[in-house]
Design a protein around this motif. Structure first.
Motif, PDB file in Angstrom:
ATOM      1  N   UNK A  41      -5.504 -23.334   6.710  1.00  0.00           N
ATOM      2  CA  UNK A  41      -4.570 -22.267   7.105  1.00  0.00           C
ATOM      3  C   UNK A  41      -4.712 -20.906   6.767  1.00  0.00           C
ATOM      4  N   UNK A  42      -4.158 -19.951   7.435  1.00  0.00           N
ATOM      5  CA  UNK A  42      -4.387 -18.478   7.159  1.00  0.00           C
ATOM      6  C   UNK A  42      -3.352 -18.220   5.989  1.00  0.00           C
ATOM      7  N   UNK A  43      -4.008 -17.331   5.341  1.00  0.00           N
ATOM      8  CA  UNK A  43      -2.991 -16.291   4.397  1.00  0.00           C
ATOM      9  C   UNK A  43      -2.833 -15.063   5.011  1.00  0.00           C
ATOM     10  N   UNK A  44      -1.521 -14.578   5.137  1.00  0.00           N
ATOM     11  CA  UNK A  44      -1.428 -13.304   5.620  1.00  0.00           C
ATOM     12  C   UNK A  44      -0.562 -12.262   4.618  1.00  0.00           C
ATOM     13  N   UNK A  45      -1.167 -11.047   4.664  1.00  0.00           N
ATOM     14  CA  UNK A  45      -0.659  -9.982   4.066  1.00  0.00           C
ATOM     15  C   UNK A  45      -0.285  -8.902   5.082  1.00  0.00           C
ATOM     16  N   UNK A  46       0.709  -8.221   5.124  1.00  0.00           N
ATOM     17  CA  UNK A  46       1.016  -7.053   5.800  1.00  0.00           C
ATOM     18  C   UNK A  46       1.506  -5.845   4.855  1.00  0.00           C
ATOM     19  N   UNK A  47       0.642  -4.783   5.249  1.00  0.00           N
ATOM     20  CA  UNK A  47       0.806  -3.580   4.477  1.00  0.00           C
ATOM     21  C   UNK A  47       1.395  -2.606   5.186  1.00  0.00           C
ATOM     22  N   UNK A  48       2.573  -1.968   4.908  1.00  0.00           N
ATOM     23  CA  UNK A  48       3.311  -0.969   5.643  1.00  0.00           C
ATOM     24  C   UNK A  48       3.438   0.380   5.024  1.00  0.00           C
ATOM     25  N   UNK A  49       3.523   1.335   5.949  1.00  0.00           N
ATOM     26  CA  UNK A  49       3.851   2.516   5.291  1.00  0.00           C
ATOM     27  C   UNK A  49       4.664   3.274   6.541  1.00  0.00           C
ATOM     28  N   UNK A  50       5.106   4.434   6.574  1.00  0.00           N
ATOM     29  CA  UNK A  50       6.066   5.251   7.744  1.00  0.00           C
ATOM     30  C   UNK A  50       5.289   5.140   9.009  1.00  0.00           C
ATOM     31  N   UNK A  51       4.199   5.561   9.244  1.00  0.00           N
ATOM     32  CA  UNK A  51       3.502   5.618  10.469  1.00  0.00           C
ATOM     33  C   UNK A  51       2.606   4.710  10.972  1.00  0.00           C
ATOM     34  N   UNK A  52       1.966   4.006   9.770  1.00  0.00           N
ATOM     35  CA  UNK A  52       0.873   2.892  10.127  1.00  0.00           C
ATOM     36  C   UNK A  52      -0.437   3.438  10.453  1.00  0.00           C
ATOM     37  N   UNK A  53      -0.716   4.740  10.244  1.00  0.00           N
ATOM     38  CA  UNK A  53      -1.940   5.282  10.635  1.00  0.00           C
ATOM     39  C   UNK A  53      -2.852   5.768   9.425  1.00  0.00           C
ATOM     40  N   UNK A  54      -2.338   5.932   8.304  1.00  0.00           N
ATOM     41  CA  UNK A  54      -3.062   6.525   7.069  1.00  0.00           C
ATOM     42  C   UNK A  54      -3.080   5.765   6.096  1.00  0.00           C
TER      43      UNK A  54
END
Length: 144
Positions: A93-106
């Motif tokens: 099974x996969x473990x997932x992590x999502x990391x966010x910021x405003x624009x998703x570029x930096x």
């Protein structure tokens, strides 16, 4: 979307993704067990006109993000949490992590690159890891 696969002898055990929460539909990508929003935590390279249209994949932008006070502590803690979660889920099974910021570029891109490599190195190549950047190739977000 840009993807990188860090190979391992076993299955891919983790997928680490960066997103920009200012884009329509980005919240639908947050279906993961771990979610980290860097929007108010790390300084934004997009505030610097020389970095605005580049990404966290560029060496100087990456370094700028990681030099933010507390950035490495936050990233290391996140990598530890991801590894601990991976140890608890059943094999295959996969473990997932999502990391966010405003624009998703930096910020999110630099953090995801670092977390992905830390987790993969800690596994010693036993498992693979996937790194995804959903918005790194989008033009800079509109300034308000």
């Amino acid at each position: 979307m840009q993807t990188t696969h860090l190979p391992g002898r076993g299955l891919v055990a983790a997928v680490i993704s960066s997103i920009g929460i200012c884009y329509h539909g980005a919240h639908a990508l947050v279906t993961d067990r771990l979610y980290l929003d860097l929007g108010r935590v790390l300084r934004n390279p997009a505030d610097d006109p020389t970095m605005r249209y580049r990404t966290g994949l560029d060496d100087d932008v990456y370094a700028h993000v990681l030099k933010t006070p507390g950035a490495l502590t936050l990233i290391n803690r996140t990598a530890v949490q991801l590894r601990a979660l991976a140890d608890e889920v059943s094999m295959g099974r996969l473990v997932r992590l999502t990391v966010a910021c405003q624009g998703g570029r930096h910020r999110s891109v630099a953090a995801v690159e670092t977390v992905g490599r830390l987790v993969w190195e800690a596994w010693g190549g036993a498992y693979g890891a996937g790194i995804e950047h959903h918005y790194a190739d989008h033009p800079g977000r509109p300034r308000r």
